[in-house]
Write an enzyme that holds these catalytic residues in place. Structure first.
Site, PDB file in Angstrom:
ATOM      1  N   ASP A   1       0.781  -1.177  -0.100  1.00  0.00           N
ATOM      2  CA  ASP A   1      -0.070   0.282   0.225  1.00  0.00           C
ATOM      3  C   ASP A   1       0.990   1.337  -0.154  1.00  0.00           C
ATOM      4  O   ASP A   1       1.956   1.349   0.736  1.00  0.00           O
ATOM      5  CB  ASP A   1      -0.773  -0.086   1.206  1.00  0.00           C
ATOM      6  CG  ASP A   1      -0.112   0.211   2.455  1.00  0.00           C
ATOM      7  OD1 ASP A   1      -0.044   1.235   3.171  1.00  0.00           O
ATOM      8  OD2 ASP A   1       0.247  -0.975   2.891  1.00  0.00           O
ATOM      9  N   SER A   2       0.449   2.232  -0.729  1.00  0.00           N
ATOM     10  CA  SER A   2       0.937   3.646  -0.721  1.00  0.00           C
ATOM     11  C   SER A   2       2.486   3.700  -1.020  1.00  0.00           C
ATOM     12  O   SER A   2       2.679   2.947  -2.410  1.00  0.00           O
ATOM     13  CB  SER A   2       1.058   4.223   0.748  1.00  0.00           C
ATOM     14  OG  SER A   2       1.258   5.675   0.674  1.00  0.00           O
TER      15      SER A   2
END
Length: 311
Positions: free
Chosen positions: A165-166
């Site tokens: 994620d991210s």
């Protein structure tokens, strides 16, 4: 006269860096122990590199402990890279430990959650180098004789997936690009099937300023033409080392446009794999980590599990 305690960079409420070199982190600094049969999942910590200190937390469903005796098939293997702007986070904090535990339980997979070195103490490309070293370590188990017994016994190396994620989504892209150029396990039964990028951290469209955080964690960046943060300018995009990609966006996420740009760039490239875009309405950046028990977070977890299991 400038004070040595002057703040030279601030990453929201999460991190402060000072002129004298000190770095203070205020988020995801907790460490929870690995679980022994906790919530239907067991986990353990392993050292990947003594030299750099790279480590990981491995997760398996409790049922796999008896898989060999029951004659069950080995499980898909997920390698996960946490987010945090390359500056904060680890597999050992409660947020990521709980997230991977839930995903392993839902998808019935083996997972390796990587603890790469953080900036600014270790500027990018350290995070990429550590992540690649972790993948090489994982691949060293493909013949069943690696250093970690859980991977030797329970992981199916013909069904390997990457997710993050991210900033971790950014790492996933860069690892898949690299696997398109370098084989992780030459001549062995290893296949990187898919990659999942959750709310990935990339640059905006041309004409925008380069992200201040990216310049801080990677002082040597060339700017918008840096392919690590702007995949659309990378000719290697058409040679990703997997066959499926899932890109996840959130309607109210400031990074939503970057996820959509990546989706379009991948569709227009020469890569001949399958790409899918999923958007969660009404939610913000990594909402599933901050409110994991919400209806949409539970539904999102099932999307990730389905992506792995249907491939």
């Amino acid at each position: 006269m400038v004070s040595e305690s002057e703040i030279v960079f601030e990453f929201g409420p999460y991190l402060r860096a000072f002129k004298d070199g000190r770095v203070e982190r205020y988020f995801n600094t907790d460490v929870v122990p690995p679980s022994d049969h906790g919530n239907g999942v067991s986990s353990k910590d392993v050292q990947i590199s003594q030299e750099t200190g790279v480590s990981a937390r491995i997760f398996i469903p409790n049922t796999t402990i008896y898989a060999n005796a029951a004659g069950q098939e080995k499980l898909p293997l997920l390698v996960y890279f946490h987010g945090g702007g390359f500056m904060i986070g680890s597999p050992f904090c409660a947020m990521y430990h709980n997230h991977i535990t839930s995903l392993v339980k839902e998808a019935k997979i083996v997972a390796v959650s990587v603890d790469y070195r953080l900036a600014p103490e270790h500027a990018v490309p350290a995070a990429y180098e550590d992540s690649w070293a972790a993948l090489q370590w994982v691949a060293s188990h493909v013949d069943g004789e690696g250093p970690e017994v859980w991977l030797n016994k329970h992981a199916n190396f013909r069904r390997v997936f990457l997710a993050g994620d991210s900033a971790g989504g950014n790492i996933v892209h860069n690892m898949v690009v690299k696997t398109g150029e370098e084989e992780l396990a030459v001549g062995m039964e290893f296949e990187l099937v898919g990659a999942c990028l959750v709310h990935p951290h990339f640059e905006k469209k041309e004409g925008d300023d380069v992200d201040e955080c990216w310049r801080f964690v990677c002082p040597t960046t060339s700017g918008l033409d840096d392919p690590r943060m702007n995949p659309s300018v990378d000719p290697r995009l058409g040679r990703l080392g997997c066959r499926k990609v899932l890109i996840c966006a959130a309607e109210k996420d400031l990074f939503k446009e970057r996820a959509l740009n990546y989706y379009e760039a991948l569709r227009k490239s020469r890569w001949d794999g399958e790409v899918e875009l999923v958007e969660t309405e009404g939610e913000e950046h990594v909402f599933h980590l901050f409110n994991p028990n919400s209806e949409k977070a539970v539904a999102f977890l099932r999307i990730l599990a389905f992506f792995i299991n249907q491939s």
